[in-house]
Design an enzyme around this catalytic site. Structure first.
Site, PDB file in Angstrom:
ATOM      1  N   ASP A 105      38.555  36.155  42.380  1.00 34.22           N
ATOM      2  CA  ASP A 105      38.834  37.162  43.353  1.00 34.22           C
ATOM      3  C   ASP A 105      39.291  38.310  42.710  1.00 34.22           C
ATOM      4  OD1 ASP A 105      39.769  38.479  45.555  1.00 34.22           O
ATOM      5  OD2 ASP A 105      41.403  36.854  46.106  1.00 34.22           O
ATOM      6  N   ASP A 280      34.815  44.516  46.223  1.00 33.66           N
ATOM      7  CA  ASP A 280      35.503  43.264  46.342  1.00 33.66           C
ATOM      8  C   ASP A 280      34.241  41.971  46.465  1.00 33.66           C
ATOM      9  OD1 ASP A 280      37.064  41.185  46.857  1.00 33.66           O
ATOM     10  OD2 ASP A 280      36.843  41.160  49.317  1.00 33.66           O
TER      11      ASP A 280
END
Length: 418
Positions: A105, A280
């Site tokens: 992440d 992201d």
């Protein structure tokens, strides 16, 4: 000292993990593609929940540094915790070691375990510092433990600060390996700063630079889906020419993540003026401010498919599709037409026909000027080599052999024209 059982288990782990070590201290780990969704609605809800969490930053501060004394916010069924499209790495923790499958992440900086595979903790020390993270697509709360963490047989982090879940919800792996910016690193609920994996590797002298690099390979029906995560530098064989860097944006809330400033053009037409947004890898699609999305929709001629919510175009429209150019610093990085469409090998999983053509650009709920006007998601990552440099507060971009490859099922030669 480590037990013989621990060392033997680590040897087995290293053979299975097949890590790659590159010169001058950087160490590269293999990543595995994980697809867990049955239709595109689930993916879009997953992305939407994640975007909502980004939006909360401007009000509540860092998403992974929530120091408010309350439990994790309950998630609704719409968060689709069993939905996931991303990459995982394996890590061995403890003595005797247990191997965990961790989601990579780039928007959070904490590493935690204990979701699907229980943390044993026989050799660890519970600091009693409470910690909680709400990802919107999942959550956990627990305490920080100090324990030995192995990413390869030679990459050990003694006494690593690791979140251990006492409760968790809707996470489809064993935990999360956070590679978010060090400057916005996590805190325990007591306010204590928790060193990130990159911080610890630098402090103990394993790597020289607080740098994490990512390489993803585009999905096709006939190849092994893989990626690489490099700590301490870059893996030069994975990109072409030089890495081009740009400073992290100063515009909040994008500045709290791996945020940059960029301009986007479609052909010769600017569809998104120079503005701030983020990178992201946990977001599937490319998201643009609502006004920029409408321009892209107009110029491509795409129409929203009512069954899956994606823009759909005809083969003739695809033949006239222009490049989508990302003007970052003094460089331009291009998503060719093939890179702008959903992999047709996965059309069935989103309720589409085998020959349908769907675009991977989606709309944010806000127009330009919100401080987070784009999210370059996985569909962008899989075409470029991305470098996160927390020491110099910058992000780097490199072209790879997959930047211009035709991988999404349309191999005809085409010429963009209006």
């Amino acid at each position: 000292m480590f037990s013989i059982v621990f060392l033997l288990a680590l040897l087995a782990f290293s053979v299975t993990g097949s890590p790659v070590e590159v010169p001058n201290s950087p160490i590269t780990l293999p990543m595995t593609r994980k697809l867990a969704f049955s239709n595109v609605t689930e993916l879009l809800r997953h992305d939407g929940a994640r975007l909502a969490a980004f939006g909360e930053h401007s009000t509540h501060g860092r998403r992974d540094a929530d120091t408010r004394p309350h439990p994790v916010v309950p998630l609704s069924p719409a968060d689709f915790g069993n939905t996931f499209s991303g990459y995982t790495v394996k890590a061995a923790i403890g003595d005797p070691p247990v191997t965990y499958d961790l989601i990579v992440d780039s928007a959070t900086a904490i590493t935690w375990v204990g979701a699907r595979t229980r943390y044993v903790g026989l050799g660890g020390v519970d600091t009693k510092d409470p910690v909680a993270v709400n990802y919107r697509y999942g959550s956990f709360e627990g305490t920080i433990w100090n324990d030995n963490m192995f990413l390869t047989e030679k990459l050990i982090i003694p006494g690593m600060d690791i979140g251990v879940a006492s409760t968790w919800r809707d996470v489809v792996a064993d935990g999360v390996l956070g590679i978010g910016p060090t400057s916005s690193g996590p805190r325990a609920l007591t306010g204590r700063i928790i060193p990130t994996i990159t911080d610890r590797l630098v402090l103990q002298g394993t790597i020289k630079q607080p740098v994490v690099s990512i390489f993803f390979q585009p999905i096709t029906a006939n190849q092994v889906k893989h990626g690489e995560l490099t700590f301490g530098g870059t893996h030069p064989s994975m990109y072409e020419n030089k890495i081009k860097y740009i400073d992290i944006t100063s515009t909040p809330p994008s500045s709290h993540y791996w945020g940059i400033d960029q301009r986007i053009s479609y052909g010769t037409m600017t569809i998104l003026a120079h503005t701030a947004g983020i990178l992201d890898c946990g977001t599937t699609f490319l998201y643009l401010a609502s006004d920029a999305y409408e321009r892209y929709k107009y110029y491509t001629g795409g129409t929203v498919n009512p069954a899956n919510g994606l823009l759909q175009i005809s083969p003739e429209q695809f033949g006239r599709l222009y490049n989508l150019d990302f003007h970052i610093g003094r460089s331009t990085f291009t998503l060719i037409p093939d890179a702008q469409i959903w992999p047709r090998s996965l059309n069935e999983r989103i309720g589409g026909g085998a020959d349908d053509i769907y675009l991977v650009v989606k709309a944010l709920t806000t127009p330009t000027g919100a401080g987070l006007d784009f999210i370059n998601g996985y569909v962008f990552f899989q075409r470029f080599y991305i470098v996160f440099d927390s020491g110099r507060q910058r992000v780097g971009f490199g072209r790879t052999i997959f930047t211009s490859v035709i991988s999404n099922g349309i191999a005809e030669v085409y010429e963009a024209r209006i």
